[in-house]
Scaffold this active site. Structure first.
Site, mmCIF file in Angstrom:
data_model
loop_
_atom_site.group_PDB
_atom_site.id
_atom_site.type_symbol
_atom_site.label_atom_id
_atom_site.label_comp_id
_atom_site.label_asym_id
_atom_site.label_seq_id
_atom_site.Cartn_x
_atom_site.Cartn_y
_atom_site.Cartn_z
ATOM 1 N N GLU A 97 -7.795 1.788 3.780
ATOM 2 C CA GLU A 97 -8.955 1.300 4.513
ATOM 3 C C GLU A 97 -9.045 -0.221 4.475
ATOM 4 O O GLU A 97 -8.513 -0.873 3.586
ATOM 5 C CB GLU A 97 -10.228 1.920 3.970
ATOM 6 C CG GLU A 97 -10.304 1.855 2.476
ATOM 7 C CD GLU A 97 -11.470 2.641 1.917
ATOM 8 O OE1 GLU A 97 -11.799 3.705 2.454
ATOM 9 O OE2 GLU A 97 -12.046 2.154 0.938
ATOM 10 N N CYS A 123 -11.210 -7.755 4.907
ATOM 11 C CA CYS A 123 -10.867 -7.292 3.560
ATOM 12 C C CYS A 123 -9.745 -6.251 3.698
ATOM 13 O O CYS A 123 -9.920 -5.246 4.395
ATOM 14 C CB CYS A 123 -12.125 -6.676 2.950
ATOM 15 S SG CYS A 123 -11.852 -5.905 1.374
ATOM 16 N N CYS A 130 -4.637 3.306 -6.495
ATOM 17 C CA CYS A 130 -4.584 2.224 -7.484
ATOM 18 C C CYS A 130 -4.426 2.842 -8.863
ATOM 19 O O CYS A 130 -4.937 3.926 -9.124
ATOM 20 C CB CYS A 130 -5.888 1.425 -7.428
ATOM 21 S SG CYS A 130 -5.899 0.003 -8.534
ATOM 22 N N CYS A 134 -10.414 1.662 -12.852
ATOM 23 C CA CYS A 134 -11.782 1.186 -13.127
ATOM 24 C C CYS A 134 -12.767 2.354 -12.994
ATOM 25 O O CYS A 134 -12.694 3.136 -12.045
ATOM 26 C CB CYS A 134 -12.165 0.066 -12.160
ATOM 27 S SG CYS A 134 -11.024 -1.323 -12.245
ATOM 28 N N CYS A 137 -14.958 2.978 -9.797
ATOM 29 C CA CYS A 137 -14.286 2.900 -8.496
ATOM 30 C C CYS A 137 -13.743 4.261 -8.056
ATOM 31 O O CYS A 137 -13.056 4.946 -8.813
ATOM 32 C CB CYS A 137 -13.136 1.900 -8.603
ATOM 33 S SG CYS A 137 -12.065 1.893 -7.174
ATOM 34 N N CYS A 354 -15.409 0.489 -2.483
ATOM 35 C CA CYS A 354 -13.993 0.684 -2.249
ATOM 36 C C CYS A 354 -13.584 2.149 -2.381
ATOM 37 O O CYS A 354 -13.908 2.816 -3.335
ATOM 38 C CB CYS A 354 -13.321 -0.266 -3.212
ATOM 39 S SG CYS A 354 -11.875 0.149 -4.015
HETATM 40 S S1 SF4 Z 1 -11.806 -1.523 -8.470
HETATM 41 FE FE1 SF4 Z 1 -10.577 0.264 -7.865
HETATM 42 S S2 SF4 Z 1 -9.061 -0.528 -6.431
HETATM 43 FE FE2 SF4 Z 1 -9.919 -2.307 -7.530
HETATM 44 S S3 SF4 Z 1 -8.544 -2.591 -9.311
HETATM 45 FE FE3 SF4 Z 1 -10.188 -1.233 -10.032
HETATM 46 S S4 SF4 Z 1 -9.387 0.855 -9.681
HETATM 47 FE FE4 SF4 Z 1 -8.131 -0.550 -8.485
#
Ligand code: SF4
Length: 366
Positions: A97, A123, A130, A134, A137, A354
């Protein structure tokens, strides 16, 4: 039909992966590359057949071996604040995205003549998924599928400019802040920066390109050594290692001190600042004691702090902080001389955190 085209593209090379010099090395007549790039990046051609300044045989030859459409849009949502979130399908079927954020509206005088053009930030994603993990996220949940190629990053910007009819010469700002950790894909991200900044492509100066990282200190140093001239943003989100490791497991590999050391050594234009992103989460990191610690941490760094109000998603254990607390936090930092903004919750009504658009679409499609 569309699916067939995607499969065909998989067998061909993506022109958007090439710098001008790399592509020129494949041609006897180098000026042909300038023409091809003009058609792609400046005249927004859809197909080689439209490239009327090229001989017919060359157009046919190009379409046999190359393509310049690494993605197709499967869905987009426009927010009340006019930001648009796009869900793209890559040629191998994976989804990513991107977001178009209008920063300033167009202004005209009483005769209708434009006095100031609209300004945009795009963006982009740098990976499918990923691995940084996190805890706040949604993208992190699916893990890492693969790195994006440089041309797939370039393709997001090209597609968005083209489909919003943003003229070639209108500069946009780029933030590598979509899905993925850009410095975990440094090779292709740095190549995308170079391709995008070339005069015969979109001519987006590296000073308009910001790479945002969760804090990979080693790769921050590598990026600095490349001397690309890009801006740096650090997703900090916490001021002590205990809380940061809970929010961002990557902190166990590179703690706050390691990140700060890498930032202090990073070459940055004298007139620019390093951006620190700080996600305010209710009751967790939004108190004035945290603000005080943050001031200490950033001492001596030309920093700008961007406070972001956490945008909860379904199943999230964290809550959105009150605006009142956010303003108090901001006032404290400002009183200590730090440039600090509260980021408008652009796209809040269209699941702007995100990964949310992708997750929702997957639910819908399955
Ligand atoms: S916020 Fe999400 S996309 Fe960004 S680095 Fe952390 S896990 Fe990865």
């Amino acid at each position: 039909m569309q699916e067939r085209k995607l499969k065909e593209n998989l067998k061909k090379e993506n022109i958007l992966n090439f710098t001008k010099e790399e592509f020129e090395s494949r041609f006897d007549k180098k000026f042909r590359v300038k023409q091809i790039f003009e058609w792609i990046y400046q005249k927004y051609a859809d197909d080689f057949s439209q490239m009327s300044s090229l001989p017919k045989e060359l157009r046919q030859d190009l379409s046999r071996h190359y393509h310049f459409s690494p993605l197709e849009c499967v869905k987009f949502e426009q927010s009340k604040d006019k930001s648009i979130k796009y869900l793209f399908r890559l040629n191998d079927g994976l989804l990513i995205e991107s977001v178009l954020l209008p920063m300033k509206e167009e202004q005209s005088d009483e005769n209708g003549k434009i006095t100031k053009h609209a300004r945009y930030t795009i963006c982009v994603s740098s990976q499918v998924g990923c691995k940084s993990g996190c805890s706040f996220c949604l993208t992190a949940k699916g893990g890492l599928k693969r790195n994006l190629e440089a041309g797939e990053i370039v393709g997001q910007i090209l597609w968005i400019k083209k489909h919003n009819q943003i003229p070639y010469e209108r500069r946009v700002n780029i933030v590598y802040m979509g899905m993925g950790e850009p410095l975990d894909n440094l090779k292709n991200v740095s190549k995308a920066v170079k391709i995008l900044s070339e005069n015969d492509t979109l001519a987006i100066s590296p000073k308009r390109q910001t790479i945002s990282t969760s804090g990979l200190a080693k790769q921050i140093a590598e990026l600095g050594q490349m001397k690309l001239g890009v801006l740096l943003a650090i997703s900090l989100h916490a001021v002590n290692d205990e809380l940061r490791s809970e929010l961002m497991p990557i902190n166990k590999a590179y703690n706050i001190k390691a990140i700060m050391d890498a930032v202090r050594a990073f070459p940055i234009d004298q007139r620019k600042r390093v951006m620190f992103e700080y996600l305010l989460i209710d009751g967790l990191n939004d108190g004035l004691d945290h603000a005080k610690e943050l001031v200490k941490l950033l001492n001596g760094i030309k920093a700008k702090v961007n406070l972001i109000l956490f945008n909860p998603h379904e199943g999230s254990i964290y809550k959105r902080p009150s605006l009142e607390n956010a303003v108090k936090f901001q006032d404290f930092l400002s009183a200590k001389g730090l440039t600090c903004t509260i980021r408008e919750s652009k796209g809040l009504d269209i699941s702007a955190a995100c990964g949310q658009l992708k997750e929702r679409s997957l639910v819908k499609m399955s």
